[in-house]
Motif scaffolding. Sequence first.
Motif, PDB file in Angstrom:
ATOM      1  N   ASP A 124       0.925  -1.174   0.039  1.00  0.00           N
ATOM      2  CA  ASP A 124       0.119  -0.049   0.196  1.00  0.00           C
ATOM      3  C   ASP A 124       0.610   1.245   0.017  1.00  0.00           C
ATOM      4  O   ASP A 124       0.402   2.252  -0.475  1.00  0.00           O
ATOM      5  CB  ASP A 124      -0.986   0.030   1.521  1.00  0.00           C
ATOM      6  CG  ASP A 124      -2.270  -0.460   0.882  1.00  0.00           C
ATOM      7  OD1 ASP A 124      -2.618  -0.993  -0.144  1.00  0.00           O
ATOM      8  OD2 ASP A 124      -3.208  -0.478   1.850  1.00  0.00           O
ATOM      9  N   ARG A 125       2.074   1.204   0.696  1.00  0.00           N
ATOM     10  CA  ARG A 125       2.929   2.534   0.621  1.00  0.00           C
ATOM     11  C   ARG A 125       3.633   2.736  -0.621  1.00  0.00           C
ATOM     12  O   ARG A 125       3.253   3.936  -1.050  1.00  0.00           O
ATOM     13  CB  ARG A 125       4.130   2.151   1.475  1.00  0.00           C
ATOM     14  CG  ARG A 125       3.994   2.005   2.932  1.00  0.00           C
ATOM     15  CD  ARG A 125       4.989   1.583   3.727  1.00  0.00           C
ATOM     16  NE  ARG A 125       5.278  -0.015   3.351  1.00  0.00           N
ATOM     17  CZ  ARG A 125       6.173  -0.726   3.959  1.00  0.00           C
ATOM     18  NH1 ARG A 125       7.186  -0.090   4.752  1.00  0.00           N
ATOM     19  NH2 ARG A 125       6.344  -1.968   3.320  1.00  0.00           N
ATOM     20  N   ALA A 128       0.111   3.884  -2.739  1.00  0.00           N
ATOM     21  CA  ALA A 128      -0.544   5.222  -2.186  1.00  0.00           C
ATOM     22  C   ALA A 128       0.568   6.408  -2.636  1.00  0.00           C
ATOM     23  O   ALA A 128      -0.060   7.309  -2.920  1.00  0.00           O
ATOM     24  CB  ALA A 128      -0.448   5.209  -0.600  1.00  0.00           C
ATOM     25  N   SER A 154      -7.854   0.895   0.178  1.00  0.00           N
ATOM     26  CA  SER A 154      -7.539   1.052   1.579  1.00  0.00           C
ATOM     27  C   SER A 154      -7.791   2.403   2.191  1.00  0.00           C
ATOM     28  O   SER A 154      -7.409   3.295   1.448  1.00  0.00           O
ATOM     29  CB  SER A 154      -6.106   0.235   1.798  1.00  0.00           C
ATOM     30  OG  SER A 154      -5.117   1.174   1.285  1.00  0.00           O
ATOM     31  N   ARG A 155      -7.623   2.519   3.544  1.00  0.00           N
ATOM     32  CA  ARG A 155      -7.768   3.964   3.885  1.00  0.00           C
ATOM     33  C   ARG A 155      -6.312   4.735   3.530  1.00  0.00           C
ATOM     34  O   ARG A 155      -6.613   5.853   3.282  1.00  0.00           O
ATOM     35  CB  ARG A 155      -7.922   3.929   5.540  1.00  0.00           C
ATOM     36  CG  ARG A 155      -7.722   5.140   6.175  1.00  0.00           C
ATOM     37  CD  ARG A 155      -7.851   5.107   7.745  1.00  0.00           C
ATOM     38  NE  ARG A 155      -7.684   6.390   8.170  1.00  0.00           N
ATOM     39  CZ  ARG A 155      -8.009   6.529   9.600  1.00  0.00           C
ATOM     40  NH1 ARG A 155      -8.756   5.733  10.174  1.00  0.00           N
ATOM     41  NH2 ARG A 155      -7.933   7.601  10.016  1.00  0.00           N
ATOM     42  N   THR A 156      -5.469   3.993   3.617  1.00  0.00           N
ATOM     43  CA  THR A 156      -4.033   4.734   3.183  1.00  0.00           C
ATOM     44  C   THR A 156      -3.934   5.115   1.873  1.00  0.00           C
ATOM     45  O   THR A 156      -3.656   6.435   1.479  1.00  0.00           O
ATOM     46  CB  THR A 156      -2.887   3.538   3.495  1.00  0.00           C
ATOM     47  OG1 THR A 156      -2.697   3.285   4.612  1.00  0.00           O
ATOM     48  CG2 THR A 156      -1.552   4.086   2.945  1.00  0.00           C
ATOM     49  N   GLU A 159      -6.601   8.259   1.458  1.00  0.00           N
ATOM     50  CA  GLU A 159      -6.202   9.458   1.834  1.00  0.00           C
ATOM     51  C   GLU A 159      -4.848  10.127   1.215  1.00  0.00           C
ATOM     52  O   GLU A 159      -4.972  11.131   0.895  1.00  0.00           O
ATOM     53  CB  GLU A 159      -5.414   9.020   3.491  1.00  0.00           C
ATOM     54  CG  GLU A 159      -6.470   8.747   4.477  1.00  0.00           C
ATOM     55  CD  GLU A 159      -6.010   8.499   5.901  1.00  0.00           C
ATOM     56  OE1 GLU A 159      -6.583   8.501   6.879  1.00  0.00           O
ATOM     57  OE2 GLU A 159      -4.633   8.295   5.860  1.00  0.00           O
ATOM     58  N   ASP A 189      -8.303  10.254   8.125  1.00  0.00           N
ATOM     59  CA  ASP A 189      -7.992  11.154   9.138  1.00  0.00           C
ATOM     60  C   ASP A 189      -8.308  12.553   8.954  1.00  0.00           C
ATOM     61  O   ASP A 189      -8.887  13.095   7.868  1.00  0.00           O
ATOM     62  CB  ASP A 189      -6.518  11.131   8.730  1.00  0.00           C
ATOM     63  CG  ASP A 189      -5.575  11.800  10.070  1.00  0.00           C
ATOM     64  OD1 ASP A 189      -5.689  13.220  10.034  1.00  0.00           O
ATOM     65  OD2 ASP A 189      -4.798  11.083  10.841  1.00  0.00           O
TER      66      ASP A 189
END
Length: 358
Positions: A124-125, A128, A154-156, A159, A189
């Motif tokens: 995910d990093r 994202a 995903s949330r990541t 965002e 967030d």
Amino acid sequence: MPQKAVRRRKESAAHVPPPRGARPAGTPAPKRYVRAASRGALSLRSPVSSRVFKNPEVLVRIAREIGALPADEDASEVLGRWGPFLRKGSLSMTIKELGHMGLPERALQTLCWAQKHRPLFPDDRILASTVEVLARNGQLKMGAPMERYLSSASRTVMEAMARGFIKAGNVDLTRKILLFVRDNKRALDASIHAKLILEAGKNPDRLRLAEVLLDELGDREDLDLRPQDCTAIMKICIRLGRFEAWRASSSGSSTLAAVWEMEERELLLDLPAYRVVIRLCVALGDLARAARYFSRLKEAGFAPTYDIYRDMIRAYAAGGRLAKCRQICRELETAGWKLDRGAQNLLLQIEDGLLSDD
């Protein structure tokens, strides 16, 4: 040579004192040297990949090598050479650097290369970082209705997408993300809300949306905002004239009740934050708090700007505090500023008795 002479020579040699500063053999080395030597040995023995995959200098260097490629060559030309030394998450920084370099297409090539190497992906990093770079540069193509894409994100990643759209000034798409999150009982967030409020508040046509977002943020139970976010929201509240939003009750029902907790938690503020807080306190007629923040600003080593001096003069003038007004005027002049016509007239009114003295 007689054996006794040889023996005497060996004994005398054995008793020669060591050079000045030398440590006698067998004496334990100081701990600091042992620790330093151990770290050095471990560093040299560690695999090259362990020294590369988290090293910012190396990861930025990879981005620059990719950026220097001819237009007709793919990023894989560089990534193939570094591949054996990379691990999951390594390329996130490389992709961000490509974004800073204004090379979103190279960032996408880097993601595509990582997707073909299972030890590096899924991650995910990396995803994202790429999504944020593409969104910021207006090149995010989802190939499907946005809601369908968000349902699997995903949330990541969501965002990151929202941050990218906000940086691109795309308020509408960011708003769609927040509506999707709300309708599907998911959460992002609170800083995403804060950043969108600031972006919407820049456009007079978006001020109504900024108000709606402000109310939505006030309804959240988790208001763990950074000082920068609080400062941004305060700017919009002042622009909207929503001063009551800062009159926070202990029940937390008022909008952004947590902002005044900044004072209780002793969070460090920068100069723009002090400027906004003081202006807000002056607008609220909270002279005591404005004076407290004015003192803290100077204690923190900041030099007040002209508009901060002017706001404090107006605050003390409204309270009929002539002596304090004169004190601020002296400070202002010492700092090399001159009163504008409006502030001068205000002081004249106080001195003429139109406002009460201390």
